[in-house]
Design a protein around this motif. Structure first.
Motif, short mmCIF file in Angstrom:
data_model
loop_
_atom_site.label_atom_id
_atom_site.label_comp_id
_atom_site.label_asym_id
_atom_site.label_seq_id
_atom_site.Cartn_x
_atom_site.Cartn_y
_atom_site.Cartn_z
N SER A 156 -2.82 -0.66 -3.15
CA SER A 156 -3.79 0.22 -2.93
C SER A 156 -2.94 1.64 -2.76
N ARG A 157 -3.67 2.79 -2.91
CA ARG A 157 -3.09 4.15 -2.93
C ARG A 157 -2.85 4.44 -1.52
N ILE A 191 0.89 -1.17 -0.23
CA ILE A 191 -0.11 -0.05 -0.23
C ILE A 191 0.87 1.32 0.03
N CYS A 192 0.21 2.15 -0.64
CA CYS A 192 0.90 3.70 -0.67
C CYS A 192 2.40 3.62 -1.27
N HIS A 193 3.29 3.84 -0.66
CA HIS A 193 4.66 3.81 -0.91
C HIS A 193 5.42 2.51 -0.94
N SER A 223 -0.64 2.85 -6.28
CA SER A 223 0.16 3.32 -5.49
C SER A 223 -0.13 4.80 -5.13
N TRP A 224 0.48 5.40 -3.97
CA TRP A 224 0.33 6.75 -3.82
C TRP A 224 1.00 7.30 -5.14
N ALA A 241 -10.87 -1.45 1.38
CA ALA A 241 -10.88 -2.16 0.22
C ALA A 241 -9.49 -2.90 -0.08
N PHE A 242 -8.39 -2.44 0.43
CA PHE A 242 -7.22 -3.07 0.54
C PHE A 242 -7.24 -4.32 1.56
N ASN A 243 -7.77 -4.15 2.60
CA ASN A 243 -7.79 -5.29 3.47
C ASN A 243 -8.92 -6.23 3.03
N ARG A 244 -9.93 -6.13 2.21
CA ARG A 244 -10.82 -6.95 1.91
C ARG A 244 -10.13 -7.85 0.72
#
Length: 189
Positions: free
Chosen positions: A161-162, A112-114, A132-133, A169-172
């Motif tokens: 994920s962003r 997730i993210c970076h 991503s971010w 949504a990421f966890n799901r």
């Protein structure tokens, strides 16, 4: 709500100082609640310091120092973001090799993210659809990924994920991907 969806699954969470706290704690909580056994793995041998959006937060105990972590002991990998954490991990040869081993073994990975900065160093971004971010867009495109601006993307055993805003949504999708990799069926959300 507790579940046995991921019962018996060992998940490595690779971080170093400066990981975005919520991007480790919330997915870890979701994985634990789904029955997984999670382990915080770090180049730091004892504890790692979290970042909370704009400042340092608390420290977390390292379950397994990276120097003694064996990727074969884990079924899946979680790569939280934050700017400091993945930037440091992508320069750590052992951290990159640890992450790369999951892709080589076709084990599921969530980032997730970076966090995808570390994935870029493994060579595994190439040919994958990812998010991503937003500031990583050019880095991921240059690494051969098809970058899209969506809350969550699942492609070839990788979920991305962003940001923390996309956490539900990421966890799901992380739990679904990890369950699918083990031949379990994730419950409908």
């Amino acid at each position: 709500m507790a579940s046995d969806t991921l019962k018996g699954m060992n998940v490595a969470i690779l971080v170093t100082d400066g990981f975005e706290e919520v991007e480790m704690t919330e997915p870890r909580k979701a994985l634990d609640e789904a029955g997984a056994q999670t382990s915080l793995i770090s180049p730091k041998p004892n504890k790692v310091l979290a970042w909370d959006f704009t400042d340092w937060s608390r420290s977390y105990p390292v379950d397994v120092p990276l120097a003694s972590a064996n990727p074969q002991d884990y079924d899946a990998l979680l790569l939280p973001g934050g700017v400091i954490n993945p930037d440091a991990l992508r320069e750590d040869v052992k951290a990159v090799a640890f992450a790369k081993s999951f892709f080589d073994a076709k084990k599921p990975v969530a980032s997730i993210c970076h966090g995808p900065w570390t994935i870029i160093e493994t060579g595994a971004a190439h040919g994958r659809r990812m998010t991503s971010w937003p500031s990583l867009k050019t880095d991921l495109k240059n690494a051969g990924a098809n970058w899209v601006d969506e809350e969550v993307v699942v492609d070839q055993g990788l979920v991305t994920s962003r940001s923390a805003d996309d956490m539900p949504a990421f966890n799901r999708e992380t739990i679904k991907l990890f369950a699918d990799a083990r031949g379990h069926v994730a419950p409908a959300a």
